[in-house]
Each structure stands twice: as C-alpha cells, then as structure tokens.
Write a protein that holds these residues in place. Structure first.
Motif, PDB file in Angstrom:
ATOM      1  N   TYR A  95       1.636  -2.506  -4.733  1.00 52.69           N
ATOM      2  CA  TYR A  95       0.605  -2.099  -3.765  1.00 52.69           C
ATOM      3  C   TYR A  95      -0.710  -1.983  -4.529  1.00 52.69           C
ATOM      4  O   TYR A  95      -0.753  -1.355  -5.600  1.00 52.69           O
ATOM      5  CB  TYR A  95       0.952  -0.744  -3.143  1.00 52.69           C
ATOM      6  N   ASN A  96      -1.763  -2.574  -3.990  1.00 46.86           N
ATOM      7  CA  ASN A  96      -3.044  -2.562  -4.697  1.00 46.86           C
ATOM      8  C   ASN A  96      -3.787  -1.233  -4.541  1.00 46.86           C
ATOM      9  O   ASN A  96      -4.054  -0.796  -3.423  1.00 46.86           O
ATOM     10  CB  ASN A  96      -3.942  -3.692  -4.180  1.00 46.86           C
ATOM     11  N   LEU A  98       2.660   1.198 -18.418  1.00 42.16           N
ATOM     12  CA  LEU A  98       3.454  -0.008 -18.685  1.00 42.16           C
ATOM     13  C   LEU A  98       4.593  -0.188 -17.680  1.00 42.16           C
ATOM     14  O   LEU A  98       5.329   0.752 -17.393  1.00 42.16           O
ATOM     15  CB  LEU A  98       4.035   0.103 -20.106  1.00 42.16           C
ATOM     16  N   GLY A  99       4.703  -1.391 -17.129  1.00 35.62           N
ATOM     17  CA  GLY A  99       5.800  -1.692 -16.206  1.00 35.62           C
ATOM     18  C   GLY A  99       5.567  -1.170 -14.799  1.00 35.62           C
ATOM     19  O   GLY A  99       6.342  -1.447 -13.889  1.00 35.62           O
ATOM     20  N   ILE A 100       4.494  -0.396 -14.596  1.00 29.64           N
ATOM     21  CA  ILE A 100       4.214   0.160 -13.256  1.00 29.64           C
ATOM     22  C   ILE A 100       2.884  -0.377 -12.730  1.00 29.64           C
ATOM     23  O   ILE A 100       2.795  -0.890 -11.616  1.00 29.64           O
ATOM     24  CB  ILE A 100       4.176   1.709 -13.292  1.00 29.64           C
ATOM     25  N   GLY A 101       1.851  -0.262 -13.564  1.00 28.41           N
ATOM     26  CA  GLY A 101       0.525  -0.731 -13.143  1.00 28.41           C
ATOM     27  C   GLY A 101       0.248  -2.113 -13.707  1.00 28.41           C
ATOM     28  O   GLY A 101       0.670  -2.432 -14.827  1.00 28.41           O
ATOM     29  N   LYS A 102      -0.441  -2.943 -12.937  1.00 31.36           N
ATOM     30  CA  LYS A 102      -0.681  -4.316 -13.392  1.00 31.36           C
ATOM     31  C   LYS A 102      -1.977  -4.864 -12.786  1.00 31.36           C
ATOM     32  O   LYS A 102      -2.247  -4.627 -11.590  1.00 31.36           O
ATOM     33  CB  LYS A 102       0.501  -5.153 -12.901  1.00 31.36           C
ATOM     34  N   ILE A 103      -2.758  -5.588 -13.600  1.00 27.76           N
ATOM     35  CA  ILE A 103      -3.911  -6.320 -13.046  1.00 27.76           C
ATOM     36  C   ILE A 103      -3.339  -7.542 -12.339  1.00 27.76           C
ATOM     37  O   ILE A 103      -2.660  -8.362 -12.952  1.00 27.76           O
ATOM     38  CB  ILE A 103      -4.903  -6.730 -14.156  1.00 27.76           C
ATOM     39  N   ASN A 154     -13.828  -9.455  -8.708  1.00 30.74           N
ATOM     40  CA  ASN A 154     -12.658  -9.453  -7.806  1.00 30.74           C
ATOM     41  C   ASN A 154     -11.419  -8.816  -8.413  1.00 30.74           C
ATOM     42  O   ASN A 154     -10.307  -9.329  -8.265  1.00 30.74           O
ATOM     43  CB  ASN A 154     -12.309 -10.886  -7.380  1.00 30.74           C
ATOM     44  N   LEU A 155     -11.610  -7.720  -9.102  1.00 27.26           N
ATOM     45  CA  LEU A 155     -10.472  -7.058  -9.757  1.00 27.26           C
ATOM     46  C   LEU A 155      -9.473  -6.526  -8.731  1.00 27.26           C
ATOM     47  O   LEU A 155      -9.843  -5.866  -7.755  1.00 27.26           O
ATOM     48  CB  LEU A 155     -10.987  -5.896 -10.626  1.00 27.26           C
ATOM     49  N   GLN A 156      -8.217  -6.839  -8.972  1.00 25.76           N
ATOM     50  CA  GLN A 156      -7.139  -6.294  -8.132  1.00 25.76           C
ATOM     51  C   GLN A 156      -6.115  -5.658  -9.053  1.00 25.76           C
ATOM     52  O   GLN A 156      -5.577  -6.335  -9.928  1.00 25.76           O
ATOM     53  CB  GLN A 156      -6.440  -7.404  -7.366  1.00 25.76           C
ATOM     54  N   THR A 157      -5.859  -4.381  -8.863  1.00 22.88           N
ATOM     55  CA  THR A 157      -4.851  -3.705  -9.684  1.00 22.88           C
ATOM     56  C   THR A 157      -3.808  -3.085  -8.764  1.00 22.88           C
ATOM     57  O   THR A 157      -4.159  -2.390  -7.800  1.00 22.88           O
ATOM     58  CB  THR A 157      -5.501  -2.599 -10.546  1.00 22.88           C
ATOM     59  N   GLY A 158      -2.546  -3.352  -9.065  1.00 22.72           N
ATOM     60  CA  GLY A 158      -1.480  -2.848  -8.207  1.00 22.72           C
ATOM     61  C   GLY A 158      -0.506  -1.961  -8.957  1.00 22.72           C
ATOM     62  O   GLY A 158      -0.430  -1.988 -10.189  1.00 22.72           O
ATOM     63  N   PHE A 159       0.241  -1.172  -8.196  1.00 25.55           N
ATOM     64  CA  PHE A 159       1.300  -0.331  -8.761  1.00 25.55           C
ATOM     65  C   PHE A 159       2.620  -0.681  -8.099  1.00 25.55           C
ATOM     66  O   PHE A 159       2.670  -0.924  -6.884  1.00 25.55           O
ATOM     67  CB  PHE A 159       0.978   1.153  -8.538  1.00 25.55           C
ATOM     68  N   LYS A 160       3.665  -0.696  -8.914  1.00 25.54           N
ATOM     69  CA  LYS A 160       4.980  -1.062  -8.398  1.00 25.54           C
ATOM     70  C   LYS A 160       5.644   0.188  -7.827  1.00 25.54           C
ATOM     71  O   LYS A 160       5.840   1.179  -8.540  1.00 25.54           O
ATOM     72  CB  LYS A 160       5.818  -1.625  -9.552  1.00 25.54           C
ATOM     73  N   ILE A 161       5.944   0.134  -6.543  1.00 25.45           N
ATOM     74  CA  ILE A 161       6.625   1.261  -5.901  1.00 25.45           C
ATOM     75  C   ILE A 161       7.825   0.679  -5.152  1.00 25.45           C
ATOM     76  O   ILE A 161       7.658  -0.203  -4.300  1.00 25.45           O
ATOM     77  CB  ILE A 161       5.677   2.016  -4.926  1.00 25.45           C
ATOM     78  N   SER A 170      -9.294  -9.443 -19.651  1.00 25.94           N
ATOM     79  CA  SER A 170      -8.210  -8.906 -18.817  1.00 25.94           C
ATOM     80  C   SER A 170      -6.832  -9.397 -19.261  1.00 25.94           C
ATOM     81  O   SER A 170      -5.822  -8.800 -18.908  1.00 25.94           O
ATOM     82  CB  SER A 170      -8.448  -9.225 -17.342  1.00 25.94           C
ATOM     83  N   ASN A 171      -6.802 -10.487 -20.039  1.00 23.60           N
ATOM     84  CA  ASN A 171      -5.492 -10.973 -20.494  1.00 23.60           C
ATOM     85  C   ASN A 171      -5.339 -10.917 -22.006  1.00 23.60           C
ATOM     86  O   ASN A 171      -4.477 -11.600 -22.567  1.00 23.60           O
ATOM     87  CB  ASN A 171      -5.298 -12.435 -20.039  1.00 23.60           C
ATOM     88  N   LEU A 172      -6.153 -10.116 -22.659  1.00 25.21           N
ATOM     89  CA  LEU A 172      -6.066 -10.063 -24.126  1.00 25.21           C
ATOM     90  C   LEU A 172      -4.727  -9.491 -24.567  1.00 25.21           C
ATOM     91  O   LEU A 172      -4.148  -8.624 -23.904  1.00 25.21           O
ATOM     92  CB  LEU A 172      -7.180  -9.165 -24.689  1.00 25.21           C
TER      93      LEU A 172
END
Ligand code: SF4
Length: 343
Positions: free
Chosen positions: A30-31, A69-74, A18-25, A87-89
């Motif tokens: 937004y995933n 960094l700071g834009i993309g996030k799991i 169930n991986l969800q990765t989003g980008f900050k815009i 995923s949280n290492l």
C-alpha cells in the motif's frame, strides 16, 4: 570554474520525481507516498508540513533509503542528488552518501543516540567513517562540533553518556553528529517535537545559523507552521501521501489555495484573538489501506467539497506563478485537455 562544476551548480541539489513508497501489509503493498515530486535548491530551506500520517517521514526515509527492510519499498519514481539517481544505489554506495553528503536528524534524540557509548565516541564514529583523520583529531573535532552547536563545557560532555544530558542538549548533539561532515543536505524530521517551547526556539535558531555558516540546504519536516514561517524559503503541504500544495513561504502564508492548507492555517492560535475553542480539522487522515483510489483524498473532510471531488482526482498544477495546488477549485487554470470532461 569548469563546465562540469558549473553544470553541477545549476542542477537542483535534490530532485524527487513521482516518488512512490509502499508498505507491505498482509502480503500486499500500500502506498504511503504517492507520486510526490519536488526540488530542493542549494542553500534553500524547504518545509514539509501536514498532519501525522501524511507521508512526510516516509518520504524522507525514502530519500535516505532507511525504510524498514522487507516492509517498506520505493515502488516508483526517482530521487536525484546533484543530478544522479540515488534511489537504487547499493547499500555500500548509499552508506558513503549518508552522513557525508546527506544527513538526517530525528525527532527523539534519546532513541537515535546509542545509550551505551559516550557522546564523543558517537560523533567521532561519523568522522572516522567518512574522513581520513586520526582518533585524536576526531576527538578534537568532536569537541569543536559540540562547541559550535552551543554546548557549554564540550570537553566534559564528550565523555558523558546520552542519559546524562537534557533533551535540548541531546538534540544539539544529534545536530553536531548530523553536521560533522558538513553535508550538503540536512533532513530534519520534527527536530523540536520532544522539546519544550524555549528549547524549540533555540534549536530552530541554531539550525538557521548552521545553514548559513555551512552553506547547506535543509528539508524541515514539521507540523508547526510557525516554525515554517520563521525559517523556510519554500513549503510543501502533504496530505494522505500526496503533495496538496507547494509555494514560496510568503506566498503560501499570504494566499493559501488548498482548503487543507487554509484549515491548517486557521488552526494556528492567534495572539490577538480571544476564542473559547481552538479551531481543529474535523475527521482523520485516511489510513494507507483505506486510501480512496479515485477522487480527492481530502474530500470527506473538506468544507468546500463538490460532487465531482469524489470521482475526479485533482492534479497538482500551477494556479498562480510558482504556486501549485491539487484541488478541483482551480481546475480552470489546468491545461484544457486535463479538465474534467475534456476529451
Ligand atoms: Fe476540497 Fe474538492 Fe479541492 Fe479536494 S478537490 S480540496 S475536496 S474542493
């Protein structure tokens, strides 16, 4: 063999749940990858296909924790490597894993290799970071690695800079760096895109033989179904950040279920057919900010779309044994309680 090592062997090498990765815009996330799940077994080659913008590369950068960094996030889900959630290492722990257990090769070697350092320095750097060896030993090993990826005169190439090599040689160097510490998993993101057809075939052959010799698994991200047919065991088709279909390679090519996969297959030029125009898929993949929140994300391009495709979100479900598709055409194979209108 201990119980622990037996357990390790029976656990999938990589498990993405169930991986969800989003980008900050503009302050909102937004995933680009939404609820993606799959497994990679030991010694398996898994192909990930789909058009540009379908989330293939974002998914692989999420596994490697190399999101900007700071834009993309799991934003959800887990990535398990040999049974452990990575995923949280912390960055230091992840650095130990990257290059040693999991490595990646990118599509454009010129942008991945550092232009101001020699090839030998760049290979030795990985070896010295992860292995207890001397600089002299690292240099000898660098030459051996270049030799193993088919570079002639490796003793000279170690002293050269990336700009002195051809595109094919640079990609071989990238492969040498990626396999330097004999990783268990190699993620190859469009490794042949920037190369001409003959060199493409050589690189694919090289990946295939390296996988066998080193007993490793590969995730091969590509838009080239021909390459997938040639070397992959399992295939995942991604569309608009989700898995549209997953099957064993033979099953997928013999009997593609999802209309998107069928259209992708139809777009492969056939040697024995004369056509005026090559087949294409009308329309574009929706951008992350315009992603439909309900219904099928492929609906506005799908030749088989039905009215309910706009209101019901298809679930990825097994439609025949070992073959999953996310499409309402196969709703009758879903569990009763999940079907449209079921209460
Ligand atoms: Fe086409 Fe509907 Fe299937 Fe989506 S759910 S792929 S729109 S038939």
């Amino acid at each position: 063999m201990t119980v622990e090592s037996n357990l390790k062997k029976s656990t999938p090498l990589l498990e993405v749940n169930n991986l969800q990765t989003g980008f900050k815009i503009d302050g909102n996330y937004y995933n680009a990858v939404e609820n993606v799940s799959f497994k990679v077994e030991r010694n398996q080659i898994v192909g990930v296909v789909g058009e540009s913008g379908c989330g293939k590369s974002v998914m692989s950068l999420s596994i490697m924790q190399l999101l900007p960094l700071g834009i993309g996030k799991i934003r959800g889900g887990e990535v398990k490597f040999e049974g452990k959630d990575i995923s949280n290492l912390k960055e230091k722990e992840m650095n130990n894993l990257r290059g040693k257990d999991i490595s990646m090769i990118f599509q454009e070697p010129m942008t991945s290799l550092n232009p101001v350092f020699t090839i030998g320095f760049q290979i030795a750097e990985v070896l010295l970071n992860h292995q207890k060896i001397t600089k002299k030993e690292a240099r000898v090993k660098s030459i051996e690695l270049l030799n193993s990826v088919g570079i002639s005169r490796p003793d000279k190439v170690v002293m050269e800079y990336p700009h002195q090599l051809s595109g094919g040689m640079r990609q071989r160097v990238m492969i040498a760096i990626a396999i330097a510490c004999q990783p268990k998993l190699l993620i190859a993101d469009e490794p042949t895109t920037a190369l001409d057809v003959t060199v493409q075939a050589q690189i694919i052959d090289l990946l295939k033989s390296i996988q066998k010799v080193n007993d490793m698994s590969i995730i091969l991200i590509t838009h080239d179904l021909g390459v997938v047919a040639e070397i992959c065991d399992e295939v995942i088709v991604m569309y608009a950040g989700k898995v549209a279909e997953r099957a064993h390679v033979k099953e997928l090519f013999e009997s593609p279920k999802h209309p998107y996969t069928q259209l992708l297959m139809n777009a492969i030029p056939k040697m024995d057919e004369e056509v005026e125009e090559l087949a294409t898929i009308e329309g574009l993949v929706p951008s992350v900010i315009d992603m439909p929140q309900v219904g099928c994300r492929f609906a506005n391009r799908c030749p088989k779309a039905m009215p309910e495709c706009l209101t019901v979100t298809p679930l990825l479900r097994e439609v025949v044994e070992g073959h999953e598709a996310a499409c309402l055409l196969y709703e009758e194979s879903w569990p009763q309680e999940e079907r449209v209108g079921a209460k």
